[in-house]
Design an enzyme around this catalytic site. Structure first.
Site, short mmCIF file in Angstrom:
data_model
loop_
_atom_site.label_atom_id
_atom_site.label_comp_id
_atom_site.label_asym_id
_atom_site.label_seq_id
_atom_site.Cartn_x
_atom_site.Cartn_y
_atom_site.Cartn_z
N ARG A 57 37.10 -16.66 -0.84
CA ARG A 57 36.04 -15.91 -0.39
C ARG A 57 36.10 -14.30 0.15
NH1 ARG A 57 34.15 -19.38 3.92
NH2 ARG A 57 33.58 -18.02 4.61
N LYS A 59 32.42 -16.41 -2.55
CA LYS A 59 32.50 -17.69 -2.58
C LYS A 59 31.26 -17.77 -1.49
CE LYS A 59 32.71 -22.26 -3.94
NZ LYS A 59 31.72 -22.20 -5.10
N CYS A 87 34.93 -12.73 3.12
CA CYS A 87 36.25 -12.25 4.59
C CYS A 87 36.66 -14.06 4.69
CB CYS A 87 36.10 -11.91 4.76
SG CYS A 87 35.38 -9.90 5.09
N TRP A 146 36.32 -9.35 1.58
CA TRP A 146 35.84 -8.77 0.08
C TRP A 146 34.75 -7.62 1.19
CZ3 TRP A 146 29.62 -8.33 0.67
CH2 TRP A 146 29.43 -8.44 -0.97
N LYS A 150 26.47 -18.87 -14.97
CA LYS A 150 27.19 -18.53 -15.67
C LYS A 150 28.59 -17.55 -16.29
CE LYS A 150 29.04 -21.23 -12.56
NZ LYS A 150 27.61 -21.41 -11.33
N HIS A 210 5.93 -15.24 -25.21
CA HIS A 210 5.07 -14.57 -24.20
C HIS A 210 5.57 -13.67 -24.22
CE1 HIS A 210 2.28 -17.68 -23.23
NE2 HIS A 210 3.12 -18.55 -23.77
N GLU A 228 20.79 -21.45 -14.93
CA GLU A 228 22.55 -21.97 -14.56
C GLU A 228 23.13 -21.53 -15.50
OE1 GLU A 228 23.66 -22.24 -12.32
OE2 GLU A 228 25.47 -23.57 -12.73
N GLU A 277 28.02 -13.93 -14.52
CA GLU A 277 29.05 -13.72 -13.01
C GLU A 277 30.51 -14.10 -14.15
OE1 GLU A 277 29.34 -16.42 -10.50
OE2 GLU A 277 28.44 -18.06 -11.54
N ASN A 318 35.18 -10.60 9.79
CA ASN A 318 33.95 -11.37 9.18
C ASN A 318 32.92 -11.26 9.37
OD1 ASN A 318 32.73 -12.45 7.02
ND2 ASN A 318 32.71 -14.66 7.72
N GLY A 319 32.02 -10.41 8.58
CA GLY A 319 30.77 -10.57 8.77
C GLY A 319 30.03 -8.84 8.61
C1 F6R Z 1 27.02 -19.10 -9.28
C2 F6R Z 1 27.56 -19.31 -6.88
C3 F6R Z 1 26.44 -18.81 -6.78
C4 F6R Z 1 26.39 -19.85 -5.05
C5 F6R Z 1 24.98 -18.72 -4.08
C6 F6R Z 1 24.67 -19.93 -3.06
O1 F6R Z 1 28.06 -19.66 -9.54
O2 F6R Z 1 28.23 -19.71 -7.22
O3 F6R Z 1 25.32 -18.77 -6.58
O4 F6R Z 1 25.54 -20.81 -5.47
O5 F6R Z 1 25.75 -18.03 -3.68
O6 F6R Z 1 25.71 -20.40 -2.56
P1 F6R Z 1 26.23 -21.39 -1.60
O7 F6R Z 1 25.54 -23.11 -2.67
O8 F6R Z 1 26.77 -21.71 -0.60
O9 F6R Z 1 25.17 -21.38 -0.59
#
Ligand code: F6R
Length: 615
Positions: free
Chosen positions: A27, A610, A2, A76, A489, A508, A485, A492, A102-103
């Site tokens: 967000r 985000k 949010c 969100w 990527k 294994h 990582e 998601e 938000n929350g």
């Molecule tokens: C993946 C991604 C998430 C964030 C995670 C932590 O691409 O962006 O996995 O890395 O939600 O977010 P922050 O760094 O804002 O605590």
């Protein structure tokens, strides 16, 4: 989760709110809505399910009269699906009051029942509407918006940022925060509130923090803050270090593409002013103190997602350089398993947003247990640094695409600076060794520019593979978190099955997944780095023998890999610890390009937001 924006100033609130929502849309993008007090003194709202564009279309069809006071929200969804009815703002006091949130209000069921018993009617399935109705009822009694919100927040449990305005108080927006972000933008004849500074950086670079459990009232010419008990609080101002253009696409097709192109700059800016004559200068560590740092006997790194993978890379370096045991834990696991923490433990949190609730709770918990806390964070004025003893800011600039890219390399850079400083303090590396590593680190931005030159080749590969249903990623040592990582990527962004494994783990179990045509990315350590290289080359041969299609990310000129890989993406020569800063970039590009090839929105993948400000 949010995005929230509030404005009091000139008769341009719609422009300000929509601009703010555009910058905050990362967000959450399940719905969006705005409310303004128009020049006739009435509250009017528009809200629509779906991305912000739906609200833009709605406003084009049914324009809203402009006004000097307004609030806006991008959602969100938590309680109640992403519908028009559940979109914020929600109304109270017979439509004379508008509120955004938000929350999560954890005790909303009990409060809702109380309101139903009192004869109130609800129009949505949200927890938020409870707060709108409660503040409306309180207003009828006190006739003061500030006082009404103050009384209500003291009854709410959970995490919340609330903004509220009332027709009877045009020119006033009141906000409150508990465990959820809110910052103040200080303008000239206008003031702003936002979930983060991106909401108002177009209009002002002067900002101020709002602490935990505080209430802020903004008017055109004044800003006042109190705590939840009503005691005044001084404003803590800060200057936003980037301008509005940094949060714009600037001609790139997506924020993610722009942010990947900024990976060299993210490293360079994080180093800026922190290396001098071959040594590391980290004045930010002063609040913890050299003596404490010399005496720590354990480091726990807490983070989520990509930030946790940066932490895993950091673990290899800090342990090797400073000879302190380092554990890396997902914040949400750490917090609830009763970890052993002492006054000799340093807990390092890593967070791009600085608002991730799981990480914030882990930090609070660590402090309560008497551990020292250091935050690595990219967002000024965010909550996690404020909860920590010290902060090393990464200077990657605003990261708008939901998937984190440039923040990852900046986080590793900050961890490496810290690791080298700690090694100096503890005497585990001598000055020459530190200088050698500092030089390696300083050379990374230039090498990253070279890696970006492989973008075209990776884009081609991704476009050929648009129908691929599963991709595996293998890595070893610092290449292992890079593999994780790469897989994250792809999941998601492109919504396909992807998994990362430590290459040594292959036999294994995971090798059973290999069948003809299975695409496997392998992050290959440099042949100059000792015994790991031949082992990973053997792994490549083992999976190739079972029909895997291998894409190797390997050092330029690595002749041993060439005969066994279907494709090789070259990265420049670097010391072992520094390879992840380079090898991750092709994987960032690959995830983005594969999603683009599938016609997906790379900046706003489905179901995500985000900054994850709920547990
Ligand atoms: C993946 C991604 C998430 C964030 C995670 C932590 O691409 O962006 O996995 O890395 O939600 O977010 P922050 O760094 O804002 O605590």
């Amino acid at each position: 989760m949010c995005g929230i924006v509030g404005y009091v100033g000139a008769d341009k609130s719609i422009e300000v709110l929509m601009g703010g929502l555009r910058r905050l849309e990362y967000r959450g993008y399940d719905s969006a809505g705005v409310a303004v007090i128009d020049t006739a003194g009435h509250i009017d709202t528009r809200k629509r399910a779906g991305k912000l564009q739906m609200l833009v279309d709605e406003l084009a069809e049914r324009p809203l009269a402009n006004g000097a006071t307004g609030i806006g929200h991008t959602r969100w969804a938590t309680h109640g699906g992403p519908t028009d009815g559940n979109a914020h703002p929600h109304l109270g006091d017979d439509g004379k009051l508008a509120l955004i949130h938000n929350g999560i209000i954890e005790n909303f069921n009990e409060l809702k029942q109380e309101l139903l018993d009192a004869g109130e009617t609800f129009f949505s399935e949200t927890d938020t509407e409870v707060a709108a109705i409660m503040v409306g009822r309180a207003y009828r009694e006190s006739g003061s918006l500030y006082e009404s919100l103050r009384v209500v927040v003291n009854r709410l449990e959970g995490a919340f940022t609330l903004l509220v305005m009332h027709e009877n108080e045009p020119g006033v927006v009141v906000g409150a925060r508990r465990n959820s972000p809110l910052v103040i933008g200080l303008g000239d004849g206008e003031n702003f509130l936002g979930s983060d500074v991106a909401a108002f950086v177009e209009f002002t670079r002067r900002a101020a923090e709002i602490g935990q459990d505080q209430i802020v009232t903004i008017r055109q010419d004044s800003v006042t803050v109190t705590d939840f008990a009503g005691a005044p609080v001084d404003l803590k101002e800060f200057e936003i270090s980037w301008d509005a253009s940094a949060a714009d696409k600037g001609g790139w097709s997506s924020f993610m593409k722009k942010e990947i192109s900024e990976e060299p700059e993210a490293v360079a800016k994080t180093l800026l002013g922190r290396v001098h004559d071959g040594a590391v200068v980290l004045d930010e560590l002063t609040p913890i103190g050299d003596d404490v740092l010399k005496g720590i006997d354990r480091i726990a790194i807490v983070a989520c997602g990509t930030a946790a993978y940066a932490g895993m890379v950091g673990k290899y370096a800090i342990e090797q350089w400073a000879r302190v045991p380092v554990d890396v834990e997902l914040s949400h696991e750490f917090r609830y398993r009763d970890p052993v923490l002492t006054e000799r433990t340093l807990v390092i949190s890593i967070s791009q947003s600085g608002e991730t609730m799981d990480t914030m709770m882990a930090v609070k918990y660590a402090r309560e247990q008497g551990a020292h806390t250091l935050s690595i964070c990219n967002t000024q004025g965010a909550s996690i640094p404020r909860e920590s003893d010290a902060v090393i800011y990464t200077h990657a600039g605003p990261e708008v695409a939901v998937a984190s890219t440039k923040a990852f390399v900046a986080q590793i850079t900050a961890l490496y600076l810290f690791g080298l400083k700690l090694a100096e303090l503890r005497g585990t590396l001598d000055a020459a060794e530190i200088a050698e590593n500092v030089t390696e680190l300083s050379n990374i931005p230039g090498k990253l520019e070279q890696v970006l030159e492989t973008s075209g080749k990776i884009a081609e590969l991704a476009h050929w593979m648009a129908n691929t249903r599963s991709v595996l990623f293998l890595g070893r040592h610092v290449g292992y978190p890079v593999a994780l990582e790469g897989a994250l990527k792809l999941k998601e962004l492109a919504y396909i099955h992807a998994e990362g494994f430590a290459a040594g783990e292959l036999k294994h179990g995971p090798i059973a997944l290999i069948e003809p045509g299975q695409v496997v990315f392998v992050v290959v350590p440099s042949p100059r780095q000792g015994s790991l290289h031949p082992k990973v080359v053997s792994n490549i041969q083992e999976i190739r023998a079972r029909g895997a299609r291998v894409i190797a990310i390997a050092e330029q000129g690595d002749a041993a890999v060439l005969p066994h890989a279907d494709e090789v993406i070259p990265i420049p020569l670097a010391g072992r610890m520094f390879e992840p800063l380079l090898s991750v970039v092709p994987l960032h590009i690959f995830g983005m390009e594969l999603a683009a090839a599938k016609g997906l929105d790379v900046d706003q993948p489905r179901n995500l937001a985000k900054s994850v400000t709920v547990e």
